[in-house]
Structures are given as structure tokens and as C-alpha cells.
Scaffold this motif. Structure first.
Motif, PDB file in Angstrom:
ATOM      1  N   ALA A 188      68.015 -51.318  50.156  1.00 47.60           N
ATOM      2  CA  ALA A 188      67.836 -50.487  48.969  1.00 47.60           C
ATOM      3  C   ALA A 188      66.506 -50.783  48.283  1.00 47.60           C
ATOM      4  CB  ALA A 188      68.992 -50.719  47.996  1.00 47.60           C
ATOM      5  N   TRP A 189      66.131 -52.050  48.220  1.00 49.06           N
ATOM      6  CA  TRP A 189      64.866 -52.409  47.580  1.00 49.06           C
ATOM      7  C   TRP A 189      63.679 -51.865  48.375  1.00 49.06           C
ATOM      8  CZ3 TRP A 189      62.332 -53.294  43.497  1.00 49.06           C
ATOM      9  CH2 TRP A 189      61.100 -53.929  43.525  1.00 49.06           C
ATOM     10  N   ARG A 190      63.793 -51.878  49.700  1.00 46.01           N
ATOM     11  CA  ARG A 190      62.720 -51.325  50.529  1.00 46.01           C
ATOM     12  C   ARG A 190      62.551 -49.829  50.276  1.00 46.01           C
ATOM     13  NH1 ARG A 190      64.083 -54.172  56.399  1.00 46.01           N
ATOM     14  NH2 ARG A 190      63.628 -56.333  55.770  1.00 46.01           N
ATOM     15  N   ARG A 191      63.662 -49.108  50.213  1.00 46.02           N
ATOM     16  CA  ARG A 191      63.581 -47.675  49.945  1.00 46.02           C
ATOM     17  C   ARG A 191      63.058 -47.406  48.536  1.00 46.02           C
ATOM     18  NH1 ARG A 191      69.145 -47.583  51.714  1.00 46.02           N
ATOM     19  NH2 ARG A 191      69.287 -47.362  53.975  1.00 46.02           N
ATOM     20  N   LEU A 192      63.518 -48.206  47.583  1.00 43.77           N
ATOM     21  CA  LEU A 192      63.092 -48.016  46.201  1.00 43.77           C
ATOM     22  C   LEU A 192      61.605 -48.309  46.041  1.00 43.77           C
ATOM     23  CD1 LEU A 192      64.595 -47.250  43.549  1.00 43.77           C
ATOM     24  CD2 LEU A 192      64.631 -49.670  42.999  1.00 43.77           C
ATOM     25  N   ARG A 193      61.131 -49.333  46.729  1.00 44.61           N
ATOM     26  CA  ARG A 193      59.719 -49.711  46.628  1.00 44.61           C
ATOM     27  C   ARG A 193      58.818 -48.654  47.246  1.00 44.61           C
ATOM     28  NH1 ARG A 193      58.577 -55.537  48.918  1.00 44.61           N
ATOM     29  NH2 ARG A 193      59.167 -54.386  50.814  1.00 44.61           N
ATOM     30  N   ALA A 194      59.330 -47.896  48.202  1.00 43.03           N
ATOM     31  CA  ALA A 194      58.538 -46.843  48.831  1.00 43.03           C
ATOM     32  C   ALA A 194      58.454 -45.587  47.971  1.00 43.03           C
ATOM     33  CB  ALA A 194      59.114 -46.492  50.200  1.00 43.03           C
ATOM     34  N   VAL A 239      78.140 -48.812  43.645  1.00 43.96           N
ATOM     35  CA  VAL A 239      78.671 -47.693  42.859  1.00 43.96           C
ATOM     36  C   VAL A 239      78.815 -48.107  41.396  1.00 43.96           C
ATOM     37  CG1 VAL A 239      80.605 -46.092  42.603  1.00 43.96           C
ATOM     38  CG2 VAL A 239      79.879 -46.809  44.882  1.00 43.96           C
ATOM     39  N   VAL A 240      79.252 -49.334  41.177  1.00 42.52           N
ATOM     40  CA  VAL A 240      79.431 -49.842  39.816  1.00 42.52           C
ATOM     41  C   VAL A 240      78.092 -49.910  39.093  1.00 42.52           C
ATOM     42  CG1 VAL A 240      80.203 -51.810  38.443  1.00 42.52           C
ATOM     43  CG2 VAL A 240      81.487 -51.135  40.481  1.00 42.52           C
ATOM     44  N   TRP A 241      77.053 -50.419  39.778  1.00 43.49           N
ATOM     45  CA  TRP A 241      75.743 -50.559  39.143  1.00 43.49           C
ATOM     46  C   TRP A 241      75.140 -49.197  38.808  1.00 43.49           C
ATOM     47  CZ3 TRP A 241      74.042 -54.636  36.840  1.00 43.49           C
ATOM     48  CH2 TRP A 241      74.448 -55.900  37.257  1.00 43.49           C
ATOM     49  N   VAL A 242      75.268 -48.252  39.705  1.00 38.65           N
ATOM     50  CA  VAL A 242      74.741 -46.916  39.445  1.00 38.65           C
ATOM     51  C   VAL A 242      75.478 -46.275  38.274  1.00 38.65           C
ATOM     52  CG1 VAL A 242      74.530 -44.585  40.378  1.00 38.65           C
ATOM     53  CG2 VAL A 242      73.919 -46.554  41.784  1.00 38.65           C
ATOM     54  N   GLN A 243      76.795 -46.431  38.240  1.00 36.64           N
ATOM     55  CA  GLN A 243      77.578 -45.856  37.152  1.00 36.64           C
ATOM     56  C   GLN A 243      77.218 -46.497  35.817  1.00 36.64           C
ATOM     57  OE1 GLN A 243      79.398 -43.224  37.483  1.00 36.64           O
ATOM     58  NE2 GLN A 243      79.936 -43.189  35.313  1.00 36.64           N
ATOM     59  N   MET A 244      76.988 -47.787  35.813  1.00 37.01           N
ATOM     60  CA  MET A 244      76.599 -48.458  34.579  1.00 37.01           C
ATOM     61  C   MET A 244      75.231 -47.963  34.094  1.00 37.01           C
ATOM     62  SD  MET A 244      76.270 -52.537  33.760  1.00 37.01           S
ATOM     63  CE  MET A 244      75.624 -53.075  32.175  1.00 37.01           C
ATOM     64  N   SER A 245      74.308 -47.727  35.016  1.00 31.53           N
ATOM     65  CA  SER A 245      72.996 -47.201  34.634  1.00 31.53           C
ATOM     66  C   SER A 245      73.128 -45.833  33.989  1.00 31.53           C
ATOM     67  CB  SER A 245      72.088 -47.123  35.866  1.00 31.53           C
ATOM     68  OG  SER A 245      71.926 -48.392  36.455  1.00 31.53           O
ATOM     69  N   LEU A 246      73.991 -44.995  34.539  1.00 34.56           N
ATOM     70  CA  LEU A 246      74.222 -43.680  33.945  1.00 34.56           C
ATOM     71  C   LEU A 246      74.836 -43.790  32.552  1.00 34.56           C
ATOM     72  CD1 LEU A 246      75.626 -41.765  37.051  1.00 34.56           C
ATOM     73  CD2 LEU A 246      73.393 -41.451  35.988  1.00 34.56           C
ATOM     74  N   ASP A 274      70.235 -43.003  45.450  1.00 31.08           N
ATOM     75  CA  ASP A 274      69.836 -42.609  46.802  1.00 31.08           C
ATOM     76  C   ASP A 274      69.538 -43.818  47.684  1.00 31.08           C
ATOM     77  OD1 ASP A 274      70.066 -39.999  45.997  1.00 31.08           O
ATOM     78  OD2 ASP A 274      67.934 -39.762  45.539  1.00 31.08           O
ATOM     79  N   ALA A 275      68.928 -44.859  47.098  1.00 30.87           N
ATOM     80  CA  ALA A 275      68.572 -46.036  47.874  1.00 30.87           C
ATOM     81  C   ALA A 275      69.808 -46.825  48.297  1.00 30.87           C
ATOM     82  CB  ALA A 275      67.638 -46.936  47.066  1.00 30.87           C
ATOM     83  N   LEU A 276      70.858 -46.778  47.492  1.00 25.67           N
ATOM     84  CA  LEU A 276      72.074 -47.547  47.796  1.00 25.67           C
ATOM     85  C   LEU A 276      73.095 -46.752  48.611  1.00 25.67           C
ATOM     86  CD1 LEU A 276      72.633 -49.313  44.366  1.00 25.67           C
ATOM     87  CD2 LEU A 276      72.048 -50.419  46.518  1.00 25.67           C
ATOM     88  N   PRO A 314      74.946 -45.724  51.566  1.00 32.82           N
ATOM     89  CA  PRO A 314      75.056 -46.278  52.920  1.00 32.82           C
ATOM     90  C   PRO A 314      74.799 -45.246  54.003  1.00 32.82           C
ATOM     91  CG  PRO A 314      76.938 -46.928  51.555  1.00 32.82           C
ATOM     92  CD  PRO A 314      76.185 -45.874  50.808  1.00 32.82           C
ATOM     93  N   LYS A 315      74.977 -43.970  53.716  1.00 27.45           N
ATOM     94  CA  LYS A 315      74.757 -42.944  54.719  1.00 27.45           C
ATOM     95  C   LYS A 315      73.285 -42.817  55.105  1.00 27.45           C
ATOM     96  CE  LYS A 315      78.688 -40.220  53.064  1.00 27.45           C
ATOM     97  NZ  LYS A 315      79.114 -38.910  52.486  1.00 27.45           N
ATOM     98  N   LEU A 316      72.393 -43.348  54.258  1.00 21.94           N
ATOM     99  CA  LEU A 316      70.957 -43.259  54.538  1.00 21.94           C
ATOM    100  C   LEU A 316      70.443 -44.487  55.267  1.00 21.94           C
ATOM    101  CD1 LEU A 316      69.722 -41.814  51.126  1.00 21.94           C
ATOM    102  CD2 LEU A 316      70.276 -40.574  53.228  1.00 21.94           C
ATOM    103  N   LYS A 317      71.312 -45.434  55.628  1.00 20.93           N
ATOM    104  CA  LYS A 317      70.877 -46.643  56.305  1.00 20.93           C
ATOM    105  C   LYS A 317      70.347 -46.332  57.698  1.00 20.93           C
ATOM    106  CE  LYS A 317      73.284 -50.352  56.002  1.00 20.93           C
ATOM    107  NZ  LYS A 317      74.395 -51.342  56.061  1.00 20.93           N
TER     108      LYS A 317
END
Length: 356
Positions: free
Chosen positions: A21-27, A274-281, A349-351, A353-356
Motif C-alpha cells: 500500500a505504501w508503494r502504491r501511495l508513494r507513486a 477497512v477500519v483505518w479507511v473508515q476512520m479517515s472518512l 485504493d492502495a489498500l 487487496p484486489k489491486l495486489k
């Protein structure tokens, strides 16, 4: 031995979900720019909390409603109140006949004040006339709008994060119990969920705030956290219903793992993204909710500044054509909410799993 090493390649360790996820986010350049903006806001909150930034936001540093200026504005010191100076009606000098022994007892005092103002204005220095640059002007009390916006951001962001943390914990706990156990436990929490979602969110929040009446930061956090857990509950419940039938959970059950261990030691790490994304929202939503509550008068108590209370004050100033406090609070809130929203979308999007 050397031939063995040359013909056999050891398996590479597969990177984890967060590493990928960090690699995708950094890109993603937009996501990194938003991450920088959010980090700067959090740094501002930290420095403001420890008193290194905007600690003197409530000092009267300028005349009331001083307009924005990048050159020095005249300001008054404590000897004459900033917001009282324009309303100070200095009496015109009166001439008393020499034979008249009765004179105005305040005349001498007014003459001294007038002389001090004239001398200070002419010299450009002194106790009453000082110079200060206010890029966003001053409010109706002579407070620096920039410092007030920073301090207001501290309150709004802390309330948003605290309420989002409380709502996420409740939603995760309720969703885990409902999705894992099912049966009557699921029915109970679904009934509880239906009660909260049957009432419009804003109306529910305002109703709870009106009932509690006591205005404090803790009250706002409790109001938002206890009413905003429903979205997290729905997602976590679905994830637990999906994961409880997976092979790794069945294997944990075969070795005698307890329900609590299977729920939070085996399943939860696999749905933590999922928890982290929901908390950000929720952080974004609760910052806006705090602004709405404070704007309507149900938010922060008197003497505490937030972006919502600034907008509440700005509605009266806007009638007089004083737009700078509204612009400062709106710009700060819009910048943070937009950056946080875009960062949350990129993180989701980075987290995935379907995009792995």
C-alpha cells in the motif's frame, strides 16, 4: 556446495499489505501532496497544543475589524481598549472664563488623553500607537485572524479525531460481535442500528446536543462519537461475516482458539485496512459536523474558538462587509477537508487487496 547455491534460488519474502500500500501511495503524486498538507495541519495542531504557536490568539493586537494588510496596521495597547477606541468620543475643548471658578473635573483628563493620542500619532511610536502586520486582518475584538484560525483548527481537528476514534471503536466492536456470532446477537445490533439510521443524522445530533445542553469539548466528542458509529458498523459486520468462514479461522477453531482470539487476533488484522479507511472518512465528516454544531450555537463553549464559532461570528461581520474572518476559516477548513478526502480515497485504493 557452490554449485548448489548457484542452481537453487531461495524464495523471496512477499511484502505485506501495508508495504504494498505504501508503494502504491508513494507513486501517487496527488496523494503525497495531500499527505504533506494533512501532516502540516497536524504539526500545526501539535505546536498549538503545546503553546508554541498561536498561544496569544486572544490578545487585542489591533483596532477592531482591522482590514487585511501586508503593511503595518495601527494598533492600540492596553492603555486604550482596541475595540473601544473608535467609539471613544473625546469632548471638544471648552473655554472657561477666568472669573468662572467652576470647571469640568474631567476636562483635564480628556485633554491629557487627547494630547497623548496626538503626540503618539505624530511621532509614530509610543505606548498607544504601535505597528503590526495582519495579513488576514482582525476580528471584532481586535484578535489576529491568522492566529485565531490556527487555534480554531486545533479545536476542530482534535474534536474530529477524538470523535472518529470513539465511533470507530464502537462500530468495530458492534460489527465484530454482530457479524461473527450472527443469530440473535446480529438481530439485536441490527435493531439498534436501524433506530439510529431511521432519524436524519443532523437532526439526531442536534437533538442530542439540545438534550445534553452542557457545552464542552467532551460533550461534542460524545455526541458525534455515539451517533456516528453506524457507517463503521455496517462495513465491519460485512467483513466479519465474510471472514469467519475462511480456512484460517476454521484452522484456529480446530486448535481450540477462543471466540475473542479468533475475532481480534485472527480476523481483525486482515480487515484493519477497512477500519483505518473508515476512520479517515469519519474524521472528515466529524470536522464538518463540529463546524455545523458550533455555527448553530450547540458546539464549543463561550471563550473557546473553533472554525465553527469563527463562521458564527463571521455571519454578522459579513453584513458589515467584513469578509476576512469568513475567508480565513473557510479556506483552512476547505483545504484540510479536501486534502484529507483525496488522501482517504488514495489510501482506500492502495489498500484494496484486489489491486495486489
Amino acid at each position: 556446495m557452490s554449485n548448489f547455491h548457484s542452481n537453487y534460488s531461495f524464495p523471496c519474502v512477499s511484502p505485506g499489505l501495508w508495504t504494498l500500500a505504501w508503494r502504491r501511495l508513494r507513486a501517487d503524486k496527488v496523494a503525497m501532496a495531500c499527505l504533506t498538507i494533512v501532516a502540516l495541519f497536524f504539526l500545526m495542531v501539535l505546536l498549538s497544543s503545546i503553546g508554541w504557536l498561536a498561544a496569544d490568539w486572544d490578545e487585542e493586537v489591533a483596532v477592531y475589524h482591522a482590514p487585511p494588510s501586508f503593511i503595518a496596521n495601527a494598533m492600540v495597547s492596553a492603555s486604550v481598549s482596541a475595540h473601544a477606541l473608535p467609539a471613544l468620543a473625546l469632548p471638544q475643548p471648552t473655554y472657561v472664563d477666568e472669573k468662572d471658578d467652576i470647571a469640568d473635573p474631567l476636562q483635564k483628563e480628556w485633554d491629557e488623553i487627547r494630547q497623548a493620542l496626538s503626540t503618539s500619532k505624530a511621532s509614530g511610536s509610543g505606548a498607544i500607537n504601535k505597528k503590526k502586520t495582519l495579513p488576514f486582518g482582525a476580528d471584532q475584538w481586535g484578535h489576529d485572524v491568522i492566529k485565531k484560525t490556527i487555534k480554531g483548527g486545533q479545536v476542530s481537528i482534535i474534536v474530529g479525531i477524538s470523535a472518529a476514534l470513539l465511533a470507530t471503536v464502537l462500530g468495530t466492536l458492534f460489527g465484530a460481535l454482530s457479524g461473527y456470532f450472527g443469530a440473535w446477537v446480529d438481530d439485536f445490533f441490527n435493531w439498534f442500528y436501524s433506530i439510529f439510521t431511521s432519524v436524519p443524522y443532523l437532526l439526531l445530533v442536534l437533538s442530542v446536543a439540545a438534550v445534553l445542553q452542557k457545552r464542552s469539548l467532551l460533550t461534542i466528542v460524545l455526541i458525534l462519537g455515539l451517533t456516528g458509529w453506524t457507517s463503521a458498523y455496517r462495513l465491519i459486520r460485512a467483513e466479519y461475516m465474510k471472514h469467519k468462514a475462511r480456512e484460517y479461522v476454521l484452522a484456529a477453531d480446530a486448535i481450540g482458539a477462543s471466540h475473542w482470539r479468533k475475532m481480534f487476533s485472527h480476523i481483525f488484522p486482515n480487515i484493519s485496512h477497512v477500519v483505518w479507511v473508515q476512520m479517515s472518512l469519519l474524521v472528515v465528516g466529524f470536522i464538518k459536523s463540529e463546524v455545523i454544531l458550533s455555527f448553530l450555537g450547540f458546539g464549543v463553549p463561550v471563550g473557546v474558538v473553533s472554525w465553527g464559532s469563527m463562521l458564527n461570528e463571521a455571519q454578522n461581520e459579513l453584513i458589515l462587509g467584513k469578509w476576512w474572518q469568513l475567508a480565513a476559516a473557510s479556506f483552512a477548513m476547505a483545504t484540510l477537508v479536501t486534502a484529507f478526502s483525496l488522501l482517504t480515497d488514495a489510501l482506500r485504493d492502495a489498500l484494496d487487496p484486489k489491486l495486489k
